[in-house]
Motif scaffolding. Structure first.
Motif, mmCIF file in Angstrom:
data_model
loop_
_atom_site.group_PDB
_atom_site.id
_atom_site.type_symbol
_atom_site.label_atom_id
_atom_site.label_comp_id
_atom_site.label_asym_id
_atom_site.label_seq_id
_atom_site.Cartn_x
_atom_site.Cartn_y
_atom_site.Cartn_z
ATOM 1 N N GLN A 1 0.814 -1.205 0.000
ATOM 2 C CA GLN A 1 0.000 0.000 0.000
ATOM 3 C C GLN A 1 0.859 1.272 0.000
ATOM 4 O O GLN A 1 0.340 2.366 -0.225
ATOM 5 C CB GLN A 1 -0.975 0.006 1.174
ATOM 6 N N ARG B 1 -5.034 -0.141 9.939
ATOM 7 C CA ARG B 1 -4.097 0.729 9.223
ATOM 8 C C ARG B 1 -3.670 0.142 7.873
ATOM 9 O O ARG B 1 -3.296 0.903 6.976
ATOM 10 C CB ARG B 1 -2.876 1.019 10.105
ATOM 11 N N LYS C 1 -5.845 -1.553 6.186
ATOM 12 C CA LYS C 1 -7.161 -1.678 5.550
ATOM 13 C C LYS C 1 -7.541 -3.135 5.328
ATOM 14 O O LYS C 1 -8.068 -3.510 4.272
ATOM 15 C CB LYS C 1 -7.197 -0.895 4.239
ATOM 16 N N ARG D 1 -7.114 -8.342 1.128
ATOM 17 C CA ARG D 1 -6.528 -6.995 1.016
ATOM 18 C C ARG D 1 -5.308 -7.007 0.102
ATOM 19 O O ARG D 1 -5.121 -6.093 -0.719
ATOM 20 C CB ARG D 1 -6.147 -6.483 2.407
ATOM 21 N N GLY E 1 -3.752 3.457 6.064
ATOM 22 C CA GLY E 1 -3.203 3.597 4.728
ATOM 23 C C GLY E 1 -1.724 3.927 4.753
ATOM 24 O O GLY E 1 -1.109 4.096 3.698
ATOM 25 N N HIS F 1 -0.141 6.570 6.369
ATOM 26 C CA HIS F 1 0.216 7.994 6.306
ATOM 27 C C HIS F 1 1.014 8.443 7.539
ATOM 28 O O HIS F 1 0.820 7.947 8.643
ATOM 29 C CB HIS F 1 -1.048 8.857 6.234
#
Length: 487
Positions: free
Chosen positions: A23, A56, A58, A112, A421, A423
């Motif tokens: 990701q 985190r 997802k 995922r 995600g 960040h």
């Protein structure tokens, strides 16, 4: 290069590693020697921190809806029965410990990973590797043929019998904790609460029973000796248990879904990094299943290493940042190992000392303050990296290294949702502070607390811990260059 990172092992640790890397745009490849995904339950407890990590990356999905929340523990010890309402210690907005099969967690992570255009390559066994200054060349065996795979990094997430660890030759010191332990999942008509676990301790036949989704039960006990037939032993022991403890006939046991007899080990590798090769999860540490810590610790290892590998692969950080992985995560494993070993000895130990300790502990668990401290320890929510290579030891809470609480933020969201995600987040920071962080780190998301009162800016790491706290641009630049070893 075949990939930037080659992950060996398609279990929870390896899948979390792969999702966290993919990701962030890292080309990742996952191999596993097994013919396909495991279908047996194995690990059960998804702790609150483990659920945060899956959020985190997802990959949490509908696991909370399919799981059973742990609301209480019923303990029979020394002729006394007590019910411990552990669900009361879950704060508003906080997750309870979830009872869900490891197979279900892995399935959610594979879904995922597929969304990120990656998959597990089953039937691919690591048989050797070599590394140089620029890459790792792994030799794998697929359908009887040997193939070389070249990557920047190799991460061993391949469990207690890790091929990566054995090929590396790292010391794996420790001791067997329990011999001949029976673990089995059964469908049975038992009048036990499905709101939590039930345990019997201190009478020579220590037993733990845990409800599973779908009407099943997990049964755990220590045997008197070895056995070559786990299923036959499970049927004998479980029916005897039902008769002795609940006066139920053999017919109360309807079926055995899975059974295993194994030895509980406590082991921890001396090091986590070997040049371009890393160990994570059970490949690096083994401990008792008591408390449901194993899967969650491995998931935490994966997240910690993944964001650091991504920063190095992006060219924004020097490779020395990767040394902080061992420095931060090995102490966590040491603490987990110490706690699970003590809990196991307390539950199944037959010495006069453990009997005395049980007499002391049983009244203590009825105190709410004690239960809260116990919940926080096992939940993973109090893990901190204070005093490590990326954080000082002192500071106002949450200080550098501490986990950031999932506070409400402007716009009707929460901090954990913003971090999801992968960040970096600048919380409560002026725009010029965010820009300084973004110049060094890449994408940095701005967030504002929904409630006033926070005076400092807080730079939040992709794993939800405080990276830096303050107001000065100069201090922030100093932290970025000295702590993260940025180029």
């Amino acid at each position: 290069m075949d990939s930037q990172v080659l992950v060996v092992g398609g279990g929870p640790t390896g899948l979390t590693m792969a999702c966290a890397l993919a990701q962030r745009g890292i080309r990742v490849r996952v191999i596993d020697a097994a013919a396909g995904p495991a279908t047996t339950s194995r690990a059960l407890g998804l702790q609150p921190r483990g659920a945060e990590v899956l959020t985190r990356v997802k990959a949490l999905g509908d696991l909370p809806e399919r799981a059973l929340p742990v609301q209480d523990i019923t303990l029979h010890a020394g002729g006394t029965t007590i019910r411990v309402p552990v669900g009361e210690e879950v704060a508003p907005g906080q997750r309870a410990t979830l009872v869900i099969s490891q197979a279900e967690v892995e399935g959610q992570l594979r879904d995922r990973l597929a969304e990120l255009n990656a998959k597990v390559e089953w039937g691919t066994r690591l048989v050797g590797y070599e590394q140089d200054a620029g890459a790792v060349t792994a030799t794998v065996e697929v359908n009887g043929e040997k193939v070389e795979l070249r990557s920047d990094w190799l991460v061993g997430c391949d469990g207690g019998h890790s091929a990566v660890r054995k090929l590396t030759g790292v010391n794996f010191p420790g001791n067997p904790l329990l011999q001949d332990v029976l673990l089995t999942d059964v469908r049975a008509d038992w009048p036990l609460p499905r709101s939590g676990s039930t345990a019997w301790a201190g009478d020579g036949r220590e037993v733990g029973v845990f409800p599973l989704p779908g009407g099943f039960w997990r049964f755990f006990t220590r045997l008197d000796g070895p056995s070559d037939d786990a299923y036959a032993t499970a049927r004998e022991v479980v029916t005897e248990f039902a008769k002795d403890r609940m006066d139920l006939p053999p017919e109360s046991l309807r079926s055995i879904q899975w059974a295993s007899i194994f030895r509980v080990q406590e082991r921890l590798v001396d090091h986590y990094r070997f040049g371009r090769v890393f160990l994570a999860g059970d490949a690096a540490h083994l401990h008792s299943p008591t408390g449901g810590q194993g899967m969650n610790t491995g998931i935490g290892d994966a997240e910690n290493l993944a964001w650091k590998l991504a920063l190095v692969e992006s060219g924004r950080a020097a490779q020395s940042l990767l040394d902080t992985y061992e420095a931060e995560r090995r102490p966590v494993a040491q603490a987990v190992l110490g706690g699970t070993t003590a809990a196991t000895k307390l539950l199944v130990g037959g010495t006069p000392l453990t009997a005395l300790l049980r007499m002391v502990i049983v009244p203590l668990v009825q105190l709410r303050a004690f239960r809260k401290a116990l919940f926080l320890r096992t939940s993973g929510l109090t893990i901190t990296y204070r005093g490590g290579p990326l954080a000082d030891r002192a500071g106002r809470k949450p200080a550098a290294g501490d986990r950031v609480p999932d506070i409400a933020c402007a716009g009707g969201t929460t901090l954990q949702r913003i971090v999801a995600g992968g960040h970096w987040v600048m919380l409560n920071g002026a725009d010029h502070l965010r820009q300084v962080a973004e110049e060094a780190l890449g994408d940095v998301v701005a967030a504002q607390p929904a409630r006033a009162g926070l005076t400092d800016a807080i730079l939040v790491r992709p794993d939800g811990h405080v990276a830096w706290r303050g107001t000065s641009v100069t201090d922030l630049r100093d932290w970025l260059t000295s702590r993260l070893r940025l180029r």
